[in-house]
Enzyme design. Structure first.
Site, PDB file in Angstrom:
ATOM      1  CE1 TYR A  92       7.567   3.853   0.969  1.00  0.00           C
ATOM      2  CE2 TYR A  92       7.263   5.308  -0.917  1.00  0.00           C
ATOM      3  CZ  TYR A  92       7.944   4.270  -0.296  1.00  0.00           C
ATOM      4  OH  TYR A  92       8.995   3.656  -0.941  1.00  0.00           O
ATOM      5  CG  ASP A 124      -0.356  -0.180   2.511  1.00  0.00           C
ATOM      6  OD1 ASP A 124      -1.100  -0.278   3.492  1.00  0.00           O
ATOM      7  OD2 ASP A 124       0.885  -0.216   2.604  1.00  0.00           O
TER       8      ASP A 124
END
Length: 232
Positions: free
Chosen positions: A75, A73
């Site tokens: 940052y 996913d």
């Protein structure tokens, strides 16, 4: 920030990708995701900004995809995510440790030094789709949008790329990425597996795994042009 900006969920996916994904990018699917992300944005920060959620698709048109790097996913800290897996905005400092490990492996593997910027935009423009298994995340909560929210879109992307007639290299970093692509089996779609480049696992199978040269070797065997991995 205006109320509209605070509640905006996701931007617009380019038309070529919508066409390639079909039902996986239908208004019903995207509006459902939009509603959930907008709800979270109304309560706090969500990354990347709405206008960058589909940046990977804008920078790498469907017809141009020759490789895909699948991350987890985005940052989840301010000023980092800008819509490309593992990449950060030009002015982001310090660089995330996973990105530093990627840059170190790039130098070790194919001898390419990286610029000061942590942006991987040049790869996107060279035909590398930098995709995460979730396209958004709540600030400070990794995996917060990974519980199936983006599954229809991501699965649609993988299926559409797998259906392309030309070879495409799948660089799968970490168990989550490898599990998502486990059903894609074709000699035309070589899979280059490595551990995730995060500091928790980089020394257990990412550093030294030579993903860039292995991907190019696989493409060359299939008669395809190798990827230009330079970032300059």
């Amino acid at each position: 920030m205006s109320e509209a900006a605070a509640t905006k969920g996701i931007g617009s996916m380019p038309d070529d990708w919508k066409s390639a994904l079909g039902e996986a990018a239908s208004p019903e699917v995207l509006e459902s995701i939009e509603a959930r992300v907008a709800e979270d944005r109304a309560r706090g920060a969500v990354y990347p900004p709405a206008d960058d959620v589909f940046a990977a698709f804008r920078l790498t048109p469907f017809a141009s995809v020759r490789a895909i790097i699948l991350g987890q996913d985005p940052y989840h800290r301010p000023g980092q995510a800008h819509g490309l897996a593992f990449s950060v905005a030009d002015d982001c400092a310090p660089l995330p440790r996973s990105l530093r490990n990627i840059r170190a492996e790039l130098l070790s593997d194919v001898g390419l030094a990286s610029p000061a910027s942590g942006s991987l935009v040049p790869w996107a423009r060279h035909g590398v789709l930098l995709l995460n298994t979730a396209l958004t995340v709540r600030e400070g909560i990794p995996g917060s949008h990974g519980g199936g929210l983006w599954n229809p879109v991501v699965d649609g992307v993988l299926a559409a790329i797998a259906a392309k007639p030309e070879p495409v290299a799948f660089l799968l970093w970490g168990r989550r990425a490898q599990d998502r692509a486990c059903n894609i089996v074709s000699e035309r779609l070589p899979q280059v597996l490595s551990a995730h480049p995060s500091p928790l696992s980089a020394h257990r199978g990412f550093l030294g795994s030579r993903p860039f040269s292995r991907a190019n070797a696989a493409l060359i065997i299939l008669g395809a042009t190798p990827i230009d991995w330079s970032l300059q």
